[in-house]
Design a protein around this motif. Structure first.
Motif, PDB file in Angstrom:
ATOM      1  N   LEU A 156      57.317 -11.416  55.405  1.00 11.52           N
ATOM      2  CA  LEU A 156      56.244 -12.352  55.085  1.00 11.52           C
ATOM      3  C   LEU A 156      56.513 -13.750  55.626  1.00 11.52           C
ATOM      4  O   LEU A 156      55.692 -14.654  55.468  1.00 11.52           O
ATOM      5  CB  LEU A 156      56.050 -12.419  53.572  1.00 11.52           C
ATOM      6  CG  LEU A 156      55.761 -11.090  52.877  1.00 11.52           C
ATOM      7  CD1 LEU A 156      55.772 -11.262  51.368  1.00 11.52           C
ATOM      8  CD2 LEU A 156      54.447 -10.525  53.349  1.00 11.52           C
TER       9      LEU A 156
ATOM     10  N   ALA B 216      48.866 -17.771  48.135  1.00 15.38           N
ATOM     11  CA  ALA B 216      48.124 -16.877  49.021  1.00 15.38           C
ATOM     12  C   ALA B 216      48.875 -16.794  50.342  1.00 15.38           C
ATOM     13  O   ALA B 216      49.451 -17.779  50.804  1.00 15.38           O
ATOM     14  CB  ALA B 216      46.716 -17.394  49.230  1.00 15.38           C
ATOM     15  N   LEU B 217      48.888 -15.633  50.950  1.00 21.76           N
ATOM     16  CA  LEU B 217      49.643 -15.458  52.189  1.00 21.76           C
ATOM     17  C   LEU B 217      49.045 -16.231  53.358  1.00 21.76           C
ATOM     18  O   LEU B 217      49.771 -16.726  54.210  1.00 21.76           O
ATOM     19  CB  LEU B 217      49.731 -13.974  52.548  1.00 21.76           C
ATOM     20  CG  LEU B 217      50.638 -13.143  51.648  1.00 21.76           C
ATOM     21  CD1 LEU B 217      50.572 -11.682  52.043  1.00 21.76           C
ATOM     22  CD2 LEU B 217      52.061 -13.646  51.701  1.00 21.76           C
ATOM     23  N   ASP B 218      47.728 -16.369  53.391  1.00 24.32           N
ATOM     24  CA  ASP B 218      47.121 -17.021  54.545  1.00 24.32           C
ATOM     25  C   ASP B 218      46.876 -18.510  54.341  1.00 24.32           C
ATOM     26  O   ASP B 218      47.091 -19.310  55.238  1.00 24.32           O
ATOM     27  CB  ASP B 218      45.816 -16.318  54.929  1.00 24.32           C
ATOM     28  CG  ASP B 218      44.896 -16.090  53.737  1.00 24.32           C
ATOM     29  OD1 ASP B 218      45.270 -16.451  52.615  1.00 24.32           O
ATOM     30  OD2 ASP B 218      43.794 -15.555  53.948  1.00 24.32           O
ATOM     31  N   THR B 219      46.466 -18.924  53.144  1.00 22.33           N
ATOM     32  CA  THR B 219      46.126 -20.334  52.926  1.00 22.33           C
ATOM     33  C   THR B 219      47.152 -21.102  52.106  1.00 22.33           C
ATOM     34  O   THR B 219      47.115 -22.322  52.072  1.00 22.33           O
ATOM     35  CB  THR B 219      44.762 -20.450  52.223  1.00 22.33           C
ATOM     36  OG1 THR B 219      44.840 -19.791  50.955  1.00 22.33           O
ATOM     37  CG2 THR B 219      43.658 -19.845  53.061  1.00 22.33           C
ATOM     38  N   GLY B 220      48.025 -20.416  51.408  1.00 25.05           N
ATOM     39  CA  GLY B 220      49.019 -21.095  50.582  1.00 25.05           C
ATOM     40  C   GLY B 220      48.597 -21.234  49.131  1.00 25.05           C
ATOM     41  O   GLY B 220      49.418 -21.143  48.242  1.00 25.05           O
TER      42      GLY B 220
ATOM     43  N   ARG C 274      40.237 -14.759  44.494  1.00 26.18           N
ATOM     44  CA  ARG C 274      41.505 -14.057  44.664  1.00 26.18           C
ATOM     45  C   ARG C 274      42.266 -14.002  43.332  1.00 26.18           C
ATOM     46  O   ARG C 274      42.855 -12.980  42.990  1.00 26.18           O
ATOM     47  CB  ARG C 274      42.333 -14.767  45.731  1.00 26.18           C
ATOM     48  CG  ARG C 274      43.454 -13.942  46.258  1.00 26.18           C
ATOM     49  CD  ARG C 274      44.117 -14.635  47.407  1.00 26.18           C
ATOM     50  NE  ARG C 274      43.280 -14.515  48.593  1.00 26.18           N
ATOM     51  CZ  ARG C 274      43.678 -14.794  49.805  1.00 26.18           C
ATOM     52  NH1 ARG C 274      44.896 -15.224  50.021  1.00 26.18           N
ATOM     53  NH2 ARG C 274      42.873 -14.653  50.834  1.00 26.18           N
TER      54      ARG C 274
ATOM     55  N   ARG D 199      49.712  -7.340  46.503  1.00 28.89           N
ATOM     56  CA  ARG D 199      49.408  -6.862  47.861  1.00 28.89           C
ATOM     57  C   ARG D 199      47.909  -6.807  48.104  1.00 28.89           C
ATOM     58  O   ARG D 199      47.424  -7.225  49.150  1.00 28.89           O
ATOM     59  CB  ARG D 199      50.010  -5.478  48.087  1.00 28.89           C
ATOM     60  CG  ARG D 199      51.497  -5.524  48.304  1.00 28.89           C
ATOM     61  CD  ARG D 199      51.956  -4.217  48.821  1.00 28.89           C
ATOM     62  NE  ARG D 199      51.349  -4.014  50.132  1.00 28.89           N
ATOM     63  CZ  ARG D 199      51.988  -3.584  51.190  1.00 28.89           C
ATOM     64  NH1 ARG D 199      53.257  -3.317  51.092  1.00 28.89           N
ATOM     65  NH2 ARG D 199      51.381  -3.407  52.326  1.00 28.89           N
TER      66      ARG D 199
ATOM     67  N   ARG E  38      46.451 -10.157  48.422  1.00 29.07           N
ATOM     68  CA  ARG E  38      47.119 -10.897  49.501  1.00 29.07           C
ATOM     69  C   ARG E  38      47.769 -12.181  48.973  1.00 29.07           C
ATOM     70  O   ARG E  38      47.592 -13.264  49.535  1.00 29.07           O
ATOM     71  CB  ARG E  38      46.147 -11.171  50.644  1.00 29.07           C
ATOM     72  CG  ARG E  38      45.681  -9.915  51.335  1.00 29.07           C
ATOM     73  CD  ARG E  38      44.900 -10.153  52.603  1.00 29.07           C
ATOM     74  NE  ARG E  38      44.106 -11.350  52.645  1.00 29.07           N
ATOM     75  CZ  ARG E  38      42.793 -11.404  52.405  1.00 29.07           C
ATOM     76  NH1 ARG E  38      42.141 -10.329  52.079  1.00 29.07           N
ATOM     77  NH2 ARG E  38      42.143 -12.550  52.495  1.00 29.07           N
ATOM     78  N   THR E  39      48.515 -12.013  47.870  1.00 28.12           N
ATOM     79  CA  THR E  39      49.256 -13.138  47.286  1.00 28.12           C
ATOM     80  C   THR E  39      50.716 -12.755  47.140  1.00 28.12           C
ATOM     81  O   THR E  39      51.084 -11.588  47.312  1.00 28.12           O
ATOM     82  CB  THR E  39      48.696 -13.510  45.899  1.00 28.12           C
ATOM     83  OG1 THR E  39      48.763 -12.372  45.036  1.00 28.12           O
ATOM     84  CG2 THR E  39      47.277 -14.018  45.982  1.00 28.12           C
TER      85      THR E  39
END
Length: 156
Positions: free
Chosen positions: A32, A110-114, A120, A147, A150-151
């Motif tokens: 990640l 969050a994996l994409d935005t933080g 979410r 998962r 997406r966190t």
């Protein structure tokens, strides 16, 4: 003839057998892009369970004190689950952590935005309340609820 190595690897699980064979899995969170230790690293299961226990205890207290007043002992747990859901959605969706997570030095990212957005957080908390997705973990230590949303839970 008795081959205790084969029995030991069977009892230790497939990961231990693969590591003995020379497979390198890396550390938790490496896939990640997270650090191995320190702030931003994957939260360990002990901290996560401690935070969950604090949050659940807080929700039980709120449900007992504000809703059931002890008259319906069986209903307190049901109301506590509703309070837990509302607490999780509101706090994780706005500031990224619940009171228990903050106490144990954790936050949800969050994996994409933080930062997880409200939808979410709603999805993640709903899956967490079902409990089964939280019991299925991947090799990074993330539950299925994390998962799918997406966190990831990380240290502060």
């Amino acid at each position: 003839m008795d081959n205790r190595d084969a029995i030991g690897s069977w009892l230790s699980g497939p990961r231990a057998a693969a590591e003995q064979a020379g497979v390198d899995f890396g550390y938790r969170g490496e896939q990640l892009g997270l650090p191995e230790t320190g702030p931003g690293s994957i939260a360990r299961p002990g901290r996560r369970l401690g935070a969950l226990a604090v949050d659940w205890g807080l929700c039980l207290l709120i449900a007992y004190g504000l809703v059931t007043h002890g008259y319906k002992p069986g209903a307190t747990g049901n109301w506590a689950l509703l309070v837990f859901f509302v607490l999780g959605v509101l706090t994780v969706g706005t500031i990224g952590f619940t009171p228990g997570k903050r106490l144990f030095g954790l936050r949800v990212a969050a994996l994409d935005t933080g930062r997880p957005n409200f939808l979410r957080a709603l999805f993640r908390t709903a899956l967490l309340c079902i409990a089964i997705p939280a019991l299925i973990w991947d090799r990074d230590g993330r539950g299925l609820h994390d998962r799918l949303a997406r966190t990831v839970e990380v240290r502060i």
